[in-house]
Scaffold this motif. Sequence first.
Motif, PDB file in Angstrom:
ATOM      1  N   ALA A   1     -32.506  15.875  68.372  1.00 29.45           N
ATOM      2  CA  ALA A   1     -31.353  16.762  68.249  1.00 29.45           C
ATOM      3  C   ALA A   1     -30.138  16.128  68.907  1.00 29.45           C
ATOM      4  O   ALA A   1     -29.018  16.177  68.369  1.00 29.45           O
ATOM      5  CB  ALA A   1     -31.663  18.113  68.878  1.00 29.45           C
TER       6      ALA A   1
ATOM      7  N   LEU B   1     -38.307  16.474  69.621  1.00 27.81           N
ATOM      8  CA  LEU B   1     -37.329  17.248  68.847  1.00 27.81           C
ATOM      9  C   LEU B   1     -35.996  17.329  69.597  1.00 27.81           C
ATOM     10  O   LEU B   1     -34.928  17.198  68.992  1.00 27.81           O
ATOM     11  CB  LEU B   1     -37.865  18.651  68.575  1.00 27.81           C
ATOM     12  N   LEU B   2     -36.083  17.513  70.912  1.00 23.59           N
ATOM     13  CA  LEU B   2     -34.856  17.579  71.724  1.00 23.59           C
ATOM     14  C   LEU B   2     -34.086  16.263  71.627  1.00 23.59           C
ATOM     15  O   LEU B   2     -32.864  16.261  71.402  1.00 23.59           O
ATOM     16  CB  LEU B   2     -35.226  17.828  73.177  1.00 23.59           C
TER      17      LEU B   2
ATOM     18  N   ILE C   1     -41.996  18.796  71.672  1.00 22.21           N
ATOM     19  CA  ILE C   1     -40.746  19.455  72.027  1.00 22.21           C
ATOM     20  C   ILE C   1     -39.732  18.433  72.530  1.00 22.21           C
ATOM     21  O   ILE C   1     -38.561  18.428  72.119  1.00 22.21           O
ATOM     22  CB  ILE C   1     -41.014  20.544  73.085  1.00 22.21           C
TER      23      ILE C   1
END
Lengths: 822, 150
Positions: free
Chosen positions: B45, B41-42, B38
């Motif tokens: 992003a 991915l953050l 997670i």
Amino acid sequence: MLLWIVLFALVTSPLGLLGRRTPRPLIGWGLAVLPLSLFVLLALQIPLIASGGRLDEAVPWVPAMGLELRFSLDGLGMLFALIITGIGTLIVGYAGAYMANDAGLGRFLVYMFLFMGAMLGVVLAGNILTMFVFWELTSITSYLLIGYKHDYPDARRGAQQSLLITGIGGLALLLGLLILAAAAQQVGVSVADSYRFDALIAAGEQIRQTALYAPAVALIFLGCFTKSAQFPFHFWLPGAMQAPTPASAFLHSATMVKAGIYLLARLSPGLGETLLWNGTLVAVGGFTFVFGSIVAFRQYDIKALLAYTTLSMLGGLVMMIGLGGKYGAEALVTGILAHALYKSSLFMVAGIIDHEAGTRDLNKLGALRRYMPITMVVTAIALLSQMGIPILMGFVSKEWMLKAALESSLPAPWPLVALVAIVIGAVGYIIAAWRLFRNAFLGEPSPTVQKHHLVDPKWSMLLSPAVPSALSLILPLGLLPAVSSLLSPAASAVYGAPFTFELYLYRGVNTALLISLGVIAVGALFATQQQRLAAQKIIASINGAVVFDKLIEGLLAFATGMTRMIQSGRLRTYLLYVVLVFMLFVGTPFVAYGLDDIRFVLDENLRFYEVVVTALIPIAVIATIAASSRLGAIIALGVAGAMVALIFVLFSAPDLALTQLLIEVLSTVFLLFVFSVLPSRFASLSPAWVRWRDAFIATVFGVMMAMLVLAASSNTDFPSLAPWFLANSLSEGKGANVVNVILVDFRGFDTLGEITVLFIAVLGIYGLLRFRRVKPDVRASGRDAQTIMPGEDTLLAGNGASAAGEHQVSAGVEPSAVRAKR
Amino acid sequence: MYESVILRTVARVMMPLLLLLSVFMLLRGHNLPGGGFIGGLLASAAIIMQIIAFGPTFARKVIRVGYLNMAAFGVFFGALWGLPALFFNLPYMDAFWINDPIPGIGKIGTPVLFDVGVFLAVIGVTTRVALLLAEEPELFPMYVQAETEE
């Protein structure tokens, strides 16, 4: 000790690199000390083996599955190991002199030592899987040795051919051995023991009764026949003569090609005594025997001639295993020893002639007796042994072969077949041997011979062929009792029960002796006609190599066709194949066995908003399909993803919800990246029937996946893992977030695999986007609907796959764990 | 990519915050929702937002790392922390922990370090793919440049 012997041979192989330096003959003989020391070490064990003992060593690895490194030494292994190390010593010394001007000797010796270690591993292994590993290693080292002169196309071709043939055989053998172990397990041998030679042989009687016996034997035959160059797989052996002569003498006459013989002999007490076993071996071996000896005397190249007599003799040995019984076992071990002695000597002599005269062509040689008298004597003794002339080792061996055929207990046609094969083969040997000797050593000097200043080579080179040649004469004259005591335990291992026998040269007139003398007379008669016989076109047309080449060509064409069909470059085609294959291999057993597990129980605590969220997913999917603009479709797809995330939130799985949301966002961003190159018209371009077909397959697949999930979650046959993870997460994994503990600790290895897959995917995308060939016409019509953009296809596929992979891991455990939390 | 003042301003402010948040997510993962995947991915992003707002060239200048190398290092780093167990004759990837939590970071053990590997691998892979697309001349002719990053 056995483990160390094999390891020593493998580990010291880099010492061969010393061969790069000069003086090479000296270094060659210096390095020969390595195999010699192993020879001595093994020879010290002879008293133990001769008294019926055996050595057994094992290093366990996965005992429950029978995986272990097991070595054992009995009579048969001892005979082979002595031949390998003994002849190996001579060959290594010989190679140093033979390749005195070749700096590649270093590389060559490394391969030779590696091969020696591998071959020792084969014959000393006590576990069929251990044996198989070394078996394949001999194929690889043989490939390297045949292809030693890799700038010659013929050498590359010969190397490739031998690797493919023995490699295919190796695969068949592995399968055969596994089936054999399975058969042993069926009849009650424990898994741990079922891979051991001794246990397999002990259980042989019951194994022969099982249905697995026939396929196992057929596959093992395939492996052994390819390795030992039996017809119709014989053709790689003449091709292998591209190897430097020391390698030919060692691998392709004395040792590696006998690995197949070894394995058949090793297994024969367990698997033999059936018509399938004995009949096949006699038929195949007998035919190879005759075929090889007839083709042999038509050859002009000395090495080719020797190669064909070798494969002929291999056939003879296979036939002896087929004949079975005590005499068969005795003839086999005697034949192995006699053949190893004279054939290695002959090959080395061929190398000497080639080295000195610059050619091996029998038509270009002659009158070498004047220049190389010692070489002539060495050759003559070895050839006399090959012919089976009395008082030489070859004679003893042939006597026993005849006896094995005469005394065989096989049903009617087989002993006669064997007898005829031996007679024809032996006549062929005499013609071939005489042809070699006459054309090389007798007659008038040819122009080629006159050009060279020919002399006997130095003793550093001549010693190696002289020793086995002399042994062919000395052993039968003075040492037969000693030889018998060495061969008896070997024959016992082949026969399956301990017994002793005495070799002898002459004990009165009997049938075998008469036949033998008759053969010599007929052979002598034919030998005078050898030139005319060689010119006959008898069976020249049987050429397996041509068939082999056709097969390989066909295979390549088939592979090209398959690749064209599957690798269309269109994402939808790839998806179609993946889904269809999945449906076939998962769907079929699921429909057959898994449907009973499905139980659908409506949760009584179901909330209204849960129903709404769930209902929104199919609505969003339908909207995606029905959307009239691409942006609309992307948004609708996003809704479906968001609803899934919401469900995770409702069922208190925050990790999954976070991941799902982030993946949704990034997927949408990636879709938007490629937005500008997609055709502006958002319409279906496939014909109607394709769309209906795809819709049908998609529906079936979707329903199947749903059923699978339902079945998996309602199956009660296995206890759920979730409670264990919940209970142990904090104590064992030191973390309160069960999902994360599973990801990085309990199932950390899976995660490692996944990030590796991710990395491979990014490499693939990199290659597709950066290194693709840009076709001018595609570029020009880049905005056209039909354009294939491999980059995008794979990007989406890769991204989808990685996201799906992550979901699988967490989703597999998560829902039940979360339920329990509530 | 889109010369939008709003997007650029937001991206400029959000970037350090998002990166901090991603590290926070990574470290709390063992006990609370979060973790390497997670967090990774953050972070990607956040970087992708830079790419969209300012273009790939600028995004590269702001964060000077080779993402392909980063991904490879992540896999390597993750695999590395399975090794210590082998020295104690335990199966690969058996966990080791430091007993006392380190202030501000929490308990440290090989699984956490493995998670750092996952974090790096995910950032590297995701961002690299985004960069590949953003620098694809057929997609975005305005960003065509002679670049050989890794």
